[in-house]
Scaffold this motif. Structure first.
Motif, PDB file in Angstrom:
ATOM      1  N   VAL A  83       0.842  -1.197   0.000  1.00  0.00           N
ATOM      2  CA  VAL A  83       0.000   0.000   0.000  1.00  0.00           C
ATOM      3  C   VAL A  83       0.880   1.250   0.000  1.00  0.00           C
ATOM      4  O   VAL A  83       0.625   2.194  -0.756  1.00  0.00           O
ATOM      5  CB  VAL A  83      -0.965  -0.005   1.208  1.00  0.00           C
ATOM      6  CG1 VAL A  83      -1.608   1.356   1.397  1.00  0.00           C
ATOM      7  CG2 VAL A  83      -2.025  -1.072   1.029  1.00  0.00           C
ATOM      8  N   GLN A  84       1.910   1.258   0.835  1.00  0.00           N
ATOM      9  CA  GLN A  84       2.803   2.410   0.884  1.00  0.00           C
ATOM     10  C   GLN A  84       3.496   2.629  -0.461  1.00  0.00           C
ATOM     11  O   GLN A  84       3.666   3.761  -0.901  1.00  0.00           O
ATOM     12  CB  GLN A  84       3.841   2.239   1.998  1.00  0.00           C
ATOM     13  CG  GLN A  84       3.262   2.355   3.382  1.00  0.00           C
ATOM     14  CD  GLN A  84       2.601   3.699   3.628  1.00  0.00           C
ATOM     15  OE1 GLN A  84       3.084   4.748   3.197  1.00  0.00           O
ATOM     16  NE2 GLN A  84       1.469   3.672   4.310  1.00  0.00           N
ATOM     17  N   GLU A  85       3.882   1.544  -1.101  1.00  0.00           N
ATOM     18  CA  GLU A  85       4.515   1.653  -2.415  1.00  0.00           C
ATOM     19  C   GLU A  85       3.551   2.245  -3.440  1.00  0.00           C
ATOM     20  O   GLU A  85       3.926   3.118  -4.226  1.00  0.00           O
ATOM     21  CB  GLU A  85       4.996   0.276  -2.872  1.00  0.00           C
ATOM     22  CG  GLU A  85       5.748   0.297  -4.179  1.00  0.00           C
ATOM     23  CD  GLU A  85       6.234  -1.075  -4.588  1.00  0.00           C
ATOM     24  OE1 GLU A  85       6.463  -1.258  -5.807  1.00  0.00           O
ATOM     25  OE2 GLU A  85       6.379  -1.956  -3.738  1.00  0.00           O
ATOM     26  N   LEU A  86       2.310   1.792  -3.424  1.00  0.00           N
ATOM     27  CA  LEU A  86       1.312   2.334  -4.349  1.00  0.00           C
ATOM     28  C   LEU A  86       1.031   3.804  -4.076  1.00  0.00           C
ATOM     29  O   LEU A  86       0.904   4.613  -5.004  1.00  0.00           O
ATOM     30  CB  LEU A  86       0.011   1.533  -4.260  1.00  0.00           C
ATOM     31  CG  LEU A  86       0.033   0.148  -4.882  1.00  0.00           C
ATOM     32  CD1 LEU A  86      -1.244  -0.604  -4.547  1.00  0.00           C
ATOM     33  CD2 LEU A  86       0.223   0.230  -6.380  1.00  0.00           C
ATOM     34  N   LEU A  87       0.937   4.176  -2.802  1.00  0.00           N
ATOM     35  CA  LEU A  87       0.709   5.574  -2.461  1.00  0.00           C
ATOM     36  C   LEU A  87       1.870   6.448  -2.911  1.00  0.00           C
ATOM     37  O   LEU A  87       1.672   7.544  -3.426  1.00  0.00           O
ATOM     38  CB  LEU A  87       0.491   5.726  -0.955  1.00  0.00           C
ATOM     39  CG  LEU A  87      -0.844   5.222  -0.422  1.00  0.00           C
ATOM     40  CD1 LEU A  87      -0.861   5.301   1.103  1.00  0.00           C
ATOM     41  CD2 LEU A  87      -1.998   6.014  -1.006  1.00  0.00           C
ATOM     42  N   SER A  88       3.069   5.962  -2.724  1.00  0.00           N
ATOM     43  CA  SER A  88       4.245   6.705  -3.144  1.00  0.00           C
ATOM     44  C   SER A  88       4.247   6.899  -4.655  1.00  0.00           C
ATOM     45  O   SER A  88       4.516   7.987  -5.160  1.00  0.00           O
ATOM     46  CB  SER A  88       5.513   5.961  -2.711  1.00  0.00           C
ATOM     47  OG  SER A  88       6.653   6.597  -3.204  1.00  0.00           O
ATOM     48  N   TYR A  89       3.934   5.846  -5.378  1.00  0.00           N
ATOM     49  CA  TYR A  89       3.876   5.927  -6.836  1.00  0.00           C
ATOM     50  C   TYR A  89       2.785   6.892  -7.279  1.00  0.00           C
ATOM     51  O   TYR A  89       2.983   7.696  -8.187  1.00  0.00           O
ATOM     52  CB  TYR A  89       3.628   4.540  -7.433  1.00  0.00           C
ATOM     53  CG  TYR A  89       3.476   4.560  -8.927  1.00  0.00           C
ATOM     54  CD1 TYR A  89       4.577   4.702  -9.756  1.00  0.00           C
ATOM     55  CD2 TYR A  89       2.220   4.460  -9.513  1.00  0.00           C
ATOM     56  CE1 TYR A  89       4.440   4.736 -11.129  1.00  0.00           C
ATOM     57  CE2 TYR A  89       2.069   4.493 -10.887  1.00  0.00           C
ATOM     58  CZ  TYR A  89       3.181   4.627 -11.689  1.00  0.00           C
ATOM     59  OH  TYR A  89       3.042   4.670 -13.054  1.00  0.00           O
ATOM     60  N   THR A  90       1.619   6.832  -6.634  1.00  0.00           N
ATOM     61  CA  THR A  90       0.497   7.694  -6.997  1.00  0.00           C
ATOM     62  C   THR A  90       0.835   9.154  -6.762  1.00  0.00           C
ATOM     63  O   THR A  90       0.540  10.013  -7.594  1.00  0.00           O
ATOM     64  CB  THR A  90      -0.757   7.305  -6.187  1.00  0.00           C
ATOM     65  OG1 THR A  90      -1.056   5.940  -6.441  1.00  0.00           O
ATOM     66  CG2 THR A  90      -1.940   8.148  -6.573  1.00  0.00           C
ATOM     67  N   LYS A  91       1.478   9.447  -5.647  1.00  0.00           N
ATOM     68  CA  LYS A  91       1.849  10.831  -5.353  1.00  0.00           C
ATOM     69  C   LYS A  91       2.825  11.376  -6.374  1.00  0.00           C
ATOM     70  O   LYS A  91       2.770  12.541  -6.741  1.00  0.00           O
ATOM     71  CB  LYS A  91       2.460  10.922  -3.953  1.00  0.00           C
ATOM     72  CG  LYS A  91       1.445  10.768  -2.857  1.00  0.00           C
ATOM     73  CD  LYS A  91       2.111  10.843  -1.500  1.00  0.00           C
ATOM     74  CE  LYS A  91       1.100  10.618  -0.390  1.00  0.00           C
ATOM     75  NZ  LYS A  91       1.752  10.623   0.938  1.00  0.00           N
ATOM     76  N   LYS A  92       3.724  10.526  -6.867  1.00  0.00           N
ATOM     77  CA  LYS A  92       4.704  10.960  -7.862  1.00  0.00           C
ATOM     78  C   LYS A  92       4.059  11.130  -9.236  1.00  0.00           C
ATOM     79  O   LYS A  92       4.491  11.946 -10.028  1.00  0.00           O
ATOM     80  CB  LYS A  92       5.836   9.947  -7.959  1.00  0.00           C
ATOM     81  CG  LYS A  92       6.710   9.887  -6.753  1.00  0.00           C
ATOM     82  CD  LYS A  92       7.763   8.811  -6.905  1.00  0.00           C
ATOM     83  CE  LYS A  92       8.571   8.648  -5.631  1.00  0.00           C
ATOM     84  NZ  LYS A  92       9.525   7.533  -5.733  1.00  0.00           N
ATOM     85  N   SER A  93       3.018  10.339  -9.511  1.00  0.00           N
ATOM     86  CA  SER A  93       2.418  10.309 -10.840  1.00  0.00           C
ATOM     87  C   SER A  93       1.358  11.365 -11.072  1.00  0.00           C
ATOM     88  O   SER A  93       1.164  11.825 -12.190  1.00  0.00           O
ATOM     89  CB  SER A  93       1.786   8.941 -11.093  1.00  0.00           C
ATOM     90  OG  SER A  93       2.756   7.928 -11.019  1.00  0.00           O
ATOM     91  N   LEU A  94       0.657  11.742 -10.025  1.00  0.00           N
ATOM     92  CA  LEU A  94      -0.449  12.695 -10.183  1.00  0.00           C
ATOM     93  C   LEU A  94       0.035  14.122 -10.029  1.00  0.00           C
ATOM     94  O   LEU A  94       0.850  14.423  -9.164  1.00  0.00           O
ATOM     95  CB  LEU A  94      -1.534  12.415  -9.129  1.00  0.00           C
ATOM     96  CG  LEU A  94      -2.227  11.058  -9.257  1.00  0.00           C
ATOM     97  CD1 LEU A  94      -3.225  10.896  -8.105  1.00  0.00           C
ATOM     98  CD2 LEU A  94      -2.960  10.944 -10.581  1.00  0.00           C
ATOM     99  N   PRO A  95      -0.501  15.012 -10.873  1.00  0.00           N
ATOM    100  CA  PRO A  95      -0.156  16.426 -10.704  1.00  0.00           C
ATOM    101  C   PRO A  95      -0.795  16.978  -9.425  1.00  0.00           C
ATOM    102  O   PRO A  95      -1.821  16.490  -8.968  1.00  0.00           O
ATOM    103  CB  PRO A  95      -0.751  17.093 -11.954  1.00  0.00           C
ATOM    104  CG  PRO A  95      -1.817  16.165 -12.408  1.00  0.00           C
ATOM    105  CD  PRO A  95      -1.412  14.782 -11.969  1.00  0.00           C
ATOM    106  N   PHE A  96      -0.169  17.970  -8.874  1.00  0.00           N
ATOM    107  CA  PHE A  96      -0.672  18.589  -7.645  1.00  0.00           C
ATOM    108  C   PHE A  96      -1.902  19.419  -7.950  1.00  0.00           C
ATOM    109  O   PHE A  96      -1.893  20.265  -8.844  1.00  0.00           O
ATOM    110  CB  PHE A  96       0.402  19.466  -7.008  1.00  0.00           C
ATOM    111  CG  PHE A  96      -0.053  20.142  -5.772  1.00  0.00           C
ATOM    112  CD1 PHE A  96      -0.332  21.501  -5.749  1.00  0.00           C
ATOM    113  CD2 PHE A  96      -0.214  19.425  -4.593  1.00  0.00           C
ATOM    114  CE1 PHE A  96      -0.764  22.128  -4.619  1.00  0.00           C
ATOM    115  CE2 PHE A  96      -0.644  20.055  -3.435  1.00  0.00           C
ATOM    116  CZ  PHE A  96      -0.913  21.415  -3.452  1.00  0.00           C
ATOM    117  N   ASN A  97      -2.982  19.153  -7.230  1.00  0.00           N
ATOM    118  CA  ASN A  97      -4.216  19.937  -7.370  1.00  0.00           C
ATOM    119  C   ASN A  97      -4.462  20.661  -6.051  1.00  0.00           C
ATOM    120  O   ASN A  97      -5.103  20.144  -5.174  1.00  0.00           O
ATOM    121  CB  ASN A  97      -5.421  19.027  -7.688  1.00  0.00           C
ATOM    122  CG  ASN A  97      -5.307  18.395  -9.058  1.00  0.00           C
ATOM    123  OD1 ASN A  97      -4.807  19.024  -9.964  1.00  0.00           O
ATOM    124  ND2 ASN A  97      -5.767  17.177  -9.193  1.00  0.00           N
ATOM    125  N   GLY A  98      -3.979  21.838  -5.903  1.00  0.00           N
ATOM    126  CA  GLY A  98      -4.150  22.440  -4.616  1.00  0.00           C
ATOM    127  C   GLY A  98      -4.426  23.855  -4.668  1.00  0.00           C
ATOM    128  O   GLY A  98      -4.693  24.638  -3.943  1.00  0.00           O
TER     129      GLY A  98
END
Length: 52
Positions: free
Chosen positions: A37-52
């Protein structure tokens, strides 16, 4: 500890040794799942553009 409890269970047939083996196995599986799960979250954070 997992291997020891399994081998002890095989030699003695004591249910407590088997239950210890299963507990160790479940904890190992949980740790593996958490790591995935941590690996997937890390990958997702790197892959998605920041929406803030």
């Amino acid at each position: 500890m997992k291997d020891f409890s399994w081998n002890y269970f095989l030699k003695t047939g004591q249910i407590d040794a088997y239950l210890l083996y299963k507990e160790c196995q479940m904890k190992q599986d949980l740790l593996q799942s958490e790591a995935e799960v941590q690996e997937l979250l890390s990958y997702t954070k790197k892959s998605l553009p920041f929406n803030g």
